[in-house]
Write a protein that holds these residues in place. Structure first.
Motif, PDB file in Angstrom:
ATOM      1  N   PRO A  91      -2.548  -3.972  16.728  1.00 10.25           N
ATOM      2  CA  PRO A  91      -1.834  -4.752  15.710  1.00 10.25           C
ATOM      3  C   PRO A  91      -0.483  -5.215  16.233  1.00 10.25           C
ATOM      4  CG  PRO A  91      -1.950  -2.411  15.101  1.00 10.25           C
ATOM      5  CD  PRO A  91      -2.835  -2.601  16.296  1.00 10.25           C
ATOM      6  N   GLY A 129       0.815  -1.224   0.000  1.00 10.47           N
ATOM      7  CA  GLY A 129       0.000   0.000   0.000  1.00 10.47           C
ATOM      8  C   GLY A 129       0.843   1.266   0.000  1.00 10.47           C
ATOM      9  N   ASN A 155      -2.321   7.730  -4.251  1.00 11.55           N
ATOM     10  CA  ASN A 155      -2.014   6.296  -4.209  1.00 11.55           C
ATOM     11  C   ASN A 155      -2.608   5.532  -5.397  1.00 11.55           C
ATOM     12  OD1 ASN A 155      -0.396   4.571  -2.853  1.00 11.55           O
ATOM     13  ND2 ASN A 155      -1.796   4.172  -1.151  1.00 11.55           N
TER      14      ASN A 155
HETATM   15  C1  LIG Z   1       5.510  -7.669  12.277  1.00 10.79           C
HETATM   16  C2  LIG Z   1       4.220  -7.117  11.731  1.00 10.79           C
HETATM   17  C3  LIG Z   1       3.035  -7.401  12.388  1.00 10.79           C
HETATM   18  C4  LIG Z   1       1.821  -6.892  11.889  1.00 10.79           C
HETATM   19  N1  LIG Z   1       0.680  -7.177  12.575  1.00 10.79           N
HETATM   20  C5  LIG Z   1      -0.488  -6.644  12.145  1.00 10.79           C
HETATM   21  C6  LIG Z   1      -1.695  -6.891  12.868  1.00 10.79           C
HETATM   22  O1  LIG Z   1      -1.720  -7.577  13.888  1.00 10.79           O
HETATM   23  N2  LIG Z   1      -2.831  -6.319  12.406  1.00 10.79           N
HETATM   24  C7  LIG Z   1      -2.845  -5.519  11.285  1.00 10.79           C
HETATM   25  O2  LIG Z   1      -3.913  -5.001  10.927  1.00 10.79           O
HETATM   26  N3  LIG Z   1      -1.719  -5.295  10.575  1.00 10.79           N
HETATM   27  C8  LIG Z   1      -0.558  -5.810  10.976  1.00 10.79           C
HETATM   28  N4  LIG Z   1       0.597  -5.576  10.265  1.00 10.79           N
HETATM   29  C9  LIG Z   1       0.533  -4.765   9.020  1.00 10.79           C
HETATM   30  C10 LIG Z   1       0.756  -3.247   9.230  1.00 10.79           C
HETATM   31  O3  LIG Z   1       1.529  -2.985  10.384  1.00 10.79           O
HETATM   32  C11 LIG Z   1      -0.585  -2.509   9.289  1.00 10.79           C
HETATM   33  O4  LIG Z   1      -1.210  -2.574   8.027  1.00 10.79           O
HETATM   34  C12 LIG Z   1      -0.460  -1.030   9.697  1.00 10.79           C
HETATM   35  O5  LIG Z   1      -1.750  -0.494   9.840  1.00 10.79           O
HETATM   36  C13 LIG Z   1       0.332  -0.194   8.712  1.00 10.79           C
HETATM   37  O6  LIG Z   1       0.707   1.010   9.372  1.00 10.79           O
HETATM   38  P1  LIG Z   1       1.928   1.890   8.817  1.00 10.79           P
HETATM   39  O7  LIG Z   1       2.002   3.118   9.649  1.00 10.79           O
HETATM   40  O8  LIG Z   1       3.151   1.086   8.731  1.00 10.79           O
HETATM   41  O9  LIG Z   1       1.360   2.255   7.385  1.00 10.79           O
HETATM   42  P2  LIG Z   1       2.055   2.064   5.954  1.00 10.79           P
HETATM   43  O10 LIG Z   1       2.460   0.670   5.745  1.00 10.79           O
HETATM   44  O11 LIG Z   1       3.077   3.123   5.773  1.00 10.79           O
HETATM   45  O12 LIG Z   1       0.790   2.407   5.036  1.00 10.79           O
HETATM   46  C14 LIG Z   1      -0.313   1.572   5.004  1.00 10.79           C
HETATM   47  C15 LIG Z   1      -1.387   2.182   4.091  1.00 10.79           C
HETATM   48  O13 LIG Z   1      -1.877   3.375   4.668  1.00 10.79           O
HETATM   49  C16 LIG Z   1      -1.724   4.480   3.776  1.00 10.79           C
HETATM   50  N5  LIG Z   1      -1.490   5.651   4.641  1.00 10.79           N
HETATM   51  C17 LIG Z   1      -0.535   5.787   5.599  1.00 10.79           C
HETATM   52  N6  LIG Z   1      -0.687   6.971   6.230  1.00 10.79           N
HETATM   53  C18 LIG Z   1      -1.756   7.585   5.666  1.00 10.79           C
HETATM   54  C19 LIG Z   1      -2.417   8.839   5.879  1.00 10.79           C
HETATM   55  N7  LIG Z   1      -2.024   9.699   6.832  1.00 10.79           N
HETATM   56  N8  LIG Z   1      -3.478   9.161   5.096  1.00 10.79           N
HETATM   57  C20 LIG Z   1      -3.920   8.304   4.144  1.00 10.79           C
HETATM   58  N9  LIG Z   1      -3.329   7.111   3.895  1.00 10.79           N
HETATM   59  C21 LIG Z   1      -2.271   6.759   4.656  1.00 10.79           C
HETATM   60  C22 LIG Z   1      -0.572   4.071   2.868  1.00 10.79           C
HETATM   61  O14 LIG Z   1      -0.603   4.729   1.629  1.00 10.79           O
HETATM   62  C23 LIG Z   1      -0.845   2.582   2.722  1.00 10.79           C
HETATM   63  O15 LIG Z   1      -1.833   2.356   1.750  1.00 10.79           O
HETATM   64  C24 LIG Z   1       1.817  -6.092  10.711  1.00 10.79           C
HETATM   65  C25 LIG Z   1       3.012  -5.812  10.049  1.00 10.79           C
HETATM   66  C26 LIG Z   1       4.205  -6.321  10.541  1.00 10.79           C
HETATM   67  C27 LIG Z   1       5.475  -5.992   9.806  1.00 10.79           C
END
Ligand SMILES: Cc1cc2nc3c(=O)[nH]c(=O)nc-3n(C[C@H](O)[C@H](O)[C@H](O)COP(=O)(O)OP(=O)(O)OC[C@H]3O[C@@H](n4cnc5c(N)ncnc54)[C@H](O)[C@@H]3O)c2cc1C
Length: 479
Positions: free
Chosen positions: A142, A88, A461
């Motif tokens: 998460p 994403g 996006n």
């Molecule tokens: C070890 C590990 C464990 C995980 N466990 C879980 C879990 O238990 N549950 C779960 O749901 N996910 C989990 N995830 C996946 C991930 O952490 C989630 O999807 C999380 O919500 C992503 O947050 P991020 O800040 O890293 O967003 P990113 O990965 O940077 O972005 C995610 C999406 O959000 C969009 N975005 C980010 N910020 C904004 C904004 N301000 N406005 C509009 N769009 C935006 C981006 O364009 C992208 O489409 C895990 C990942 C890992 C690596």
């Protein structure tokens, strides 16, 4: 700084860089190769180097970034921590990443309203810690909470083990400030915990994966933190027996905080990590109860009775905070442990109605045998939501092809069980071609019409969440 959209039809990423620098200053615009490399991917292997990375500090700067993007027809890819599992936040060609890392302030936390107002770059665990200082907590947890950001959680409607009892991100977002693809400043919802005015745009934006608007602030509901937690861990001689126990727990007259499942391989990995589990264990369940000491005293015997049954080998209990934390640390370490087992891991997160969990587990295993692949599955059994990890060595001839066929068959099986392609990770780039399997033509056309209304130039996006090909012209237009 006001920038008029020229809509000239010419993509102009170089003049975009000049304009972004003029708007934000050099400190907030990075285009050096080290930074570009760092922001070229999220947790998925696909990479695409962006033109630049922007670090806005407030809503107005985000609004002006969108204005420049419109004037120069430049794609913007919002990003939180880049921990997403579906690409994403992975850049698209000639795009600029909008990183929300510098918008990391908690603006307000009102314990009487039980509301926190936060910028999107606040790390999820920090938001929870701020709430706990007032005896409150932010329930969705998460596995990535220590590093992912609340804006990313909102964009993906993130969830966690506690979602069984407490729901998902969407259930906590009361209102949003955002900038859509037309450069409009939107305010959705209200800080009040009840509000029925117009359409629910907050729910529309939550989970929209940054394709409709860039979220710049959120008012988020909090709950009183439970006084205690207790955890039960049960091991079984077969996955079938464990799934039958899940059914019994779900029929108990109270909802556990979490109900997690580990298949045979996940159980083996946990055992290798030093957790004491019987050698014959082929599946594991973890049940968490929370509340006051009295609540837990009522709940635990119910769950213990439900877990005991055919095939249960051992039942362990953790009551002290340290023992509970150790048990969850092992479960959290699973994701990394699985990743270390193979050069490439495809992490799916399909979900089915919980009554179909047993059928899902047996399909996951059957398809792994058919396609000769190593698959490790574990996850949120109480929500029927499993992380299906397909392990691949790209150097092995035919493995990638077999994995693609595995996914196609898995998704078909999930849908035939009344399930969904994604319980919490979203669609991103990785799964968009499968969306038409689940979403009908007319519904998809409506989704495209909504996208068209909020982001007619397709700058936010692009290529994420919705499938690239529209098989038929959308019948429904909103303009
Ligand atoms: C070890 C590990 C464990 C995980 N466990 C879980 C879990 O238990 N549950 C779960 O749901 N996910 C989990 N995830 C996946 C991930 O952490 C989630 O999807 C999380 O919500 C992503 O947050 P991020 O800040 O890293 O967003 P990113 O990965 O940077 O972005 C995610 C999406 O959000 C969009 N975005 C980010 N910020 C904004 C904004 N301000 N406005 C509009 N769009 C935006 C981006 O364009 C992208 O489409 C895990 C990942 C890992 C690596």
């Amino acid at each position: 700084m006001a920038v008029r959209a020229r809509q000239s039809g010419i993509r102009d990423p170089e003049s975009a860089l000049r304009l972004f620098r003029k708007l934000l200053g050099d400190g907030q615009v990075h285009a050096d190769s080290a930074t570009l490399d760092l922001y070229a991917a999220d947790e998925t292997p696909r990479r695409c180097v962006p033109r630049g990375v922007l670090f806005p500090h407030d809503h107005d700067q985000v609004r002006d970034i969108v204005a420049i993007a419109r004037a120069t027809r430049t794609s913007l890819v919002p990003r939180g921590a880049g921990s997403g599992n579906v690409g994403g936040a992975t850049p698209v060609p000639n795009s600029y990443v909008v990183s929300f890392e510098c918008m990391n302030q908690i603006r307000d936390l009102d314990p009487a309203d039980r509301v926190v107002v936060a910028q999107p770059g606040v790390v999820t665990a920090d938001l929870d810690a701020a709430a706990r200082a007032y005896g409150l907590f932010y329930p969705p947890n998460p596995g990535s909470a220590a590093f992912c950001r609340i804006g990313g959680n909102i964009a993906t409607n993130a969830a966690g083990p506690r979602s069984l009892k407490y729901g998902v991100t969407r259930d906590y977002v009361l209102s949003l400030k955002a900038v859509d693809g037309r450069g409009r400043s939107l305010t959705t919802g209200s800080r009040a915990t009840k509000s029925v005015v117009g359409y629910d745009l907050t729910r529309l934006l939550v989970g929209s994966e940054g394709t409709l608007a860039l979220v710049t602030e959120a008012a988020i509901r909090l709950l009183p933190a439970p006084a205690e937690t207790a955890v039960l861990q049960a091991s079984y001689s077969s996955a079938e027996d464990a799934c039958a126990a899940v059914g019994r727990v779900m029929r108990a007259q109270t909802v556990p905080c979490a109900l997690e499942f580990l298949d045979e391989r996940a159980t083996a990995l946990v055992r290798e990590a030093g957790v004491n589990l019987p050698a014959a264990a082929q599946a594991t369940l973890i049940v968490e109860a929370d509340g006051s000491a009295e609540d837990i005293a009522v709940q635990l015997p119910l769950y213990q009775r439900a877990l005991q049954g055919h095939g249960m080998l051992e039942l362990a209990q953790a009551r002290t905070p340290a023992a509970v934390a150790t048990l969850w640390a092992t479960r959290s370490a699973l994701s990394g442990a699985v990743k270390r087992r193979a050069p490439l891991k495809i992490n799916e997160d399909v979900a089915v109605p919980v009554s179909q969990l047993g059928a899902l587990v047996s399909q996951i295993e059957k398809l792994a045998v058919t396609h000769q692949l190593e698959v490790v599955s574990f996850g949120h059994a109480g929500n029927g939501n499993l992380h299906v990890n397909v392990l691949i060595d790209p150097a092995e001839p035919g493995q990638k092809k077999r994995a693609a066929l595995y996914l196609r068959d898995l998704f078909q099986a999930v849908l035939s069980l009344g399930g969904t392609l994604s319980g919490e990770h979203g669609i991103g780039l990785a799964k968009r071609r499968f969306v038409p399997l689940e979403v009908g033509e007319d519904t998809l056309a409506l989704m495209w019409a909504i996208k068209q209304q909020l982001d007619p130039m397709r700058l936010l996006n692009p290529g994420k969440a919705l499938p690239a090909v529209v098989r038929r012209r959308p019948r429904i237009t909103l303009q």
